[in-house]
Design a protein around this motif. Sequence first.
Motif, PDB file in Angstrom:
ATOM      1  N   LEU A   1       5.789 -16.839  -4.303  1.00 43.32           N
ATOM      2  CA  LEU A   1       5.291 -17.958  -3.502  1.00 43.32           C
ATOM      3  C   LEU A   1       4.026 -17.549  -2.756  1.00 43.32           C
ATOM      4  CD1 LEU A   1       8.613 -19.423  -2.046  1.00 43.32           C
ATOM      5  CD2 LEU A   1       7.314 -20.190  -4.044  1.00 43.32           C
ATOM      6  N   TYR A   2       3.969 -16.304  -2.366  1.00 42.03           N
ATOM      7  CA  TYR A   2       2.782 -15.760  -1.694  1.00 42.03           C
ATOM      8  C   TYR A   2       1.550 -15.948  -2.579  1.00 42.03           C
ATOM      9  CZ  TYR A   2      -0.210 -12.161   0.434  1.00 42.03           C
ATOM     10  OH  TYR A   2      -1.248 -11.469   1.016  1.00 42.03           O
ATOM     11  N   GLU A   3       1.662 -15.601  -3.831  1.00 44.49           N
ATOM     12  CA  GLU A   3       0.543 -15.745  -4.772  1.00 44.49           C
ATOM     13  C   GLU A   3       0.287 -17.218  -5.094  1.00 44.49           C
ATOM     14  OE1 GLU A   3       1.233 -11.580  -7.217  1.00 44.49           O
ATOM     15  OE2 GLU A   3       2.434 -13.335  -7.719  1.00 44.49           O
ATOM     16  N   LYS A   4       1.349 -17.969  -5.296  1.00 41.18           N
ATOM     17  CA  LYS A   4       1.256 -19.388  -5.655  1.00 41.18           C
ATOM     18  C   LYS A   4       0.467 -20.183  -4.620  1.00 41.18           C
ATOM     19  CE  LYS A   4       4.307 -23.360  -6.540  1.00 41.18           C
ATOM     20  NZ  LYS A   4       5.721 -23.776  -6.664  1.00 41.18           N
ATOM     21  N   TYR A   5       0.655 -19.834  -3.342  1.00 39.77           N
ATOM     22  CA  TYR A   5       0.043 -20.620  -2.278  1.00 39.77           C
ATOM     23  C   TYR A   5      -1.191 -19.985  -1.643  1.00 39.77           C
ATOM     24  CZ  TYR A   5       3.900 -23.798  -2.798  1.00 39.77           C
ATOM     25  OH  TYR A   5       4.800 -24.706  -3.304  1.00 39.77           O
ATOM     26  N   GLY A   6      -1.782 -19.006  -2.279  1.00 33.84           N
ATOM     27  CA  GLY A   6      -3.086 -18.545  -1.814  1.00 33.84           C
ATOM     28  C   GLY A   6      -3.122 -17.261  -1.033  1.00 33.84           C
TER      29      GLY A   6
ATOM     30  N   ILE B   1       0.621 -10.514  17.954  1.00 37.37           N
ATOM     31  CA  ILE B   1       1.783 -11.266  17.469  1.00 37.37           C
ATOM     32  C   ILE B   1       1.423 -12.053  16.210  1.00 37.37           C
ATOM     33  CG2 ILE B   1       3.287 -13.233  18.006  1.00 37.37           C
ATOM     34  CD1 ILE B   1       4.203 -10.693  19.329  1.00 37.37           C
ATOM     35  N   VAL B   2       0.274 -12.696  16.207  1.00 39.28           N
ATOM     36  CA  VAL B   2      -0.154 -13.473  15.033  1.00 39.28           C
ATOM     37  C   VAL B   2      -0.297 -12.553  13.818  1.00 39.28           C
ATOM     38  CG1 VAL B   2      -2.077 -14.795  14.050  1.00 39.28           C
ATOM     39  CG2 VAL B   2      -1.162 -15.398  16.302  1.00 39.28           C
ATOM     40  N   ASP B   3      -0.839 -11.366  14.030  1.00 37.68           N
ATOM     41  CA  ASP B   3      -0.969 -10.401  12.932  1.00 37.68           C
ATOM     42  C   ASP B   3       0.405 -10.020  12.380  1.00 37.68           C
ATOM     43  OD1 ASP B   3      -2.465  -8.436  11.268  1.00 37.68           O
ATOM     44  OD2 ASP B   3      -1.372  -6.987  12.505  1.00 37.68           O
ATOM     45  N   HIS B   4       1.326  -9.679  13.270  1.00 37.30           N
ATOM     46  CA  HIS B   4       2.676  -9.300  12.841  1.00 37.30           C
ATOM     47  C   HIS B   4       3.388 -10.467  12.154  1.00 37.30           C
ATOM     48  CE1 HIS B   4       2.825  -5.293  14.495  1.00 37.30           C
ATOM     49  NE2 HIS B   4       2.417  -5.732  15.661  1.00 37.30           N
ATOM     50  N   GLN B   5       3.259 -11.652  12.747  1.00 31.79           N
ATOM     51  CA  GLN B   5       3.944 -12.817  12.184  1.00 31.79           C
ATOM     52  C   GLN B   5       3.355 -13.194  10.822  1.00 31.79           C
ATOM     53  OE1 GLN B   5       6.608 -13.871  13.487  1.00 31.79           O
ATOM     54  NE2 GLN B   5       7.014 -15.826  12.568  1.00 31.79           N
ATOM     55  N   THR B   6       2.057 -13.012  10.657  1.00 28.70           N
ATOM     56  CA  THR B   6       1.431 -13.299   9.363  1.00 28.70           C
ATOM     57  C   THR B   6       2.003 -12.366   8.300  1.00 28.70           C
ATOM     58  OG1 THR B   6      -0.577 -14.091  10.449  1.00 28.70           O
ATOM     59  CG2 THR B   6      -0.769 -13.482   8.128  1.00 28.70           C
ATOM     60  N   LYS B   7       2.151 -11.110   8.641  1.00 25.90           N
ATOM     61  CA  LYS B   7       2.750 -10.156   7.696  1.00 25.90           C
ATOM     62  C   LYS B   7       4.206 -10.511   7.418  1.00 25.90           C
ATOM     63  CE  LYS B   7      -0.347  -6.465   9.087  1.00 25.90           C
ATOM     64  NZ  LYS B   7      -0.511  -5.304   9.956  1.00 25.90           N
ATOM     65  N   PHE B   8       4.927 -10.927   8.451  1.00 26.19           N
ATOM     66  CA  PHE B   8       6.336 -11.282   8.285  1.00 26.19           C
ATOM     67  C   PHE B   8       6.490 -12.510   7.392  1.00 26.19           C
ATOM     68  CE2 PHE B   8      10.099 -13.634   9.932  1.00 26.19           C
ATOM     69  CZ  PHE B   8      11.060 -12.775   9.427  1.00 26.19           C
ATOM     70  N   ILE B   9       5.733 -13.565   7.676  1.00 27.28           N
ATOM     71  CA  ILE B   9       5.819 -14.784   6.859  1.00 27.28           C
ATOM     72  C   ILE B   9       5.365 -14.486   5.438  1.00 27.28           C
ATOM     73  CG2 ILE B   9       4.995 -17.160   6.557  1.00 27.28           C
ATOM     74  CD1 ILE B   9       6.974 -16.784   8.929  1.00 27.28           C
ATOM     75  N   ALA B  10       4.343 -13.659   5.293  1.00 26.67           N
ATOM     76  CA  ALA B  10       3.903 -13.252   3.945  1.00 26.67           C
ATOM     77  C   ALA B  10       5.055 -12.592   3.193  1.00 26.67           C
ATOM     78  CB  ALA B  10       2.706 -12.310   4.032  1.00 26.67           C
TER      79      ALA B  10
ATOM     80  N   GLY C   1       5.269 -11.685  -0.405  1.00 25.72           N
ATOM     81  CA  GLY C   1       4.038 -10.908  -0.279  1.00 25.72           C
ATOM     82  C   GLY C   1       4.298  -9.443  -0.006  1.00 25.72           C
ATOM     83  N   PRO C   2       3.232  -8.680   0.159  1.00 25.26           N
ATOM     84  CA  PRO C   2       3.327  -7.224   0.217  1.00 25.26           C
ATOM     85  C   PRO C   2       3.898  -6.629   1.502  1.00 25.26           C
ATOM     86  CG  PRO C   2       1.068  -7.917   0.567  1.00 25.26           C
ATOM     87  CD  PRO C   2       1.849  -9.151   0.223  1.00 25.26           C
ATOM     88  N   ALA C   3       3.792  -7.310   2.610  1.00 29.10           N
ATOM     89  CA  ALA C   3       4.250  -6.743   3.883  1.00 29.10           C
ATOM     90  C   ALA C   3       5.741  -6.975   4.052  1.00 29.10           C
ATOM     91  CB  ALA C   3       3.485  -7.384   5.038  1.00 29.10           C
ATOM     92  N   SER C   4       6.375  -6.086   4.794  1.00 28.15           N
ATOM     93  CA  SER C   4       7.791  -6.306   5.092  1.00 28.15           C
ATOM     94  C   SER C   4       8.184  -5.549   6.354  1.00 28.15           C
ATOM     95  CB  SER C   4       8.671  -5.867   3.925  1.00 28.15           C
ATOM     96  OG  SER C   4       8.612  -4.482   3.762  1.00 28.15           O
ATOM     97  N   TYR C   5       9.249  -6.022   6.951  1.00 27.62           N
ATOM     98  CA  TYR C   5       9.821  -5.368   8.119  1.00 27.62           C
ATOM     99  C   TYR C   5      11.274  -5.044   7.805  1.00 27.62           C
ATOM    100  CZ  TYR C   5       5.720  -6.777  10.755  1.00 27.62           C
ATOM    101  OH  TYR C   5       4.447  -6.926  11.202  1.00 27.62           O
ATOM    102  N   THR C   6      11.705  -3.886   8.232  1.00 26.14           N
ATOM    103  CA  THR C   6      13.105  -3.509   8.021  1.00 26.14           C
ATOM    104  C   THR C   6      13.979  -4.261   9.017  1.00 26.14           C
ATOM    105  OG1 THR C   6      13.065  -1.672   9.596  1.00 26.14           O
ATOM    106  CG2 THR C   6      12.393  -1.183   7.302  1.00 26.14           C
TER     107      THR C   6
END
Length: 119
Positions: free
Chosen positions: A6-11, A45-54, A59-64
């Motif tokens: 979905l990450y790739e599908k939506y840009g 926070i926006v940076d972290h949340q962007t990675k989380f939603i990605a 997408g490539p980012a993840s949180y344990t």
Amino acid sequence: MTERTLYEKYGGFSQVSKIVLSFYDTLLDNDEIGPFFDEVDMSRIVDHQTKFIASLLGGPASYTDKQLRQLHSHLEITDAHFDELETVLRGALLDHGIAADDVEAVVAEFGKRRPLIVR
């Protein structure tokens, strides 16, 4: 052939970033959720949340689980707060042209993190 995430599908990252910005525009105006961000560095926070939603979109980012639990452990986030976050996330995704079935898949992934975030 590999199916696109979905990450790739939506840009990718740029689209996720737009979704997160509108997510926070709504949250910051929310009487129940907004106060959680009163003393917070929003750019961080926006940076972290962007990675989380990605990551929720494949997408490539993840949180344990440990990281998510630790990042939210000092907050008194209730089930009602989490429900509101889900509602705002759903709206932001729909507002940015994410298909309804895909929105529900992302919200379901978000929901799986509830036990790590709600106290």
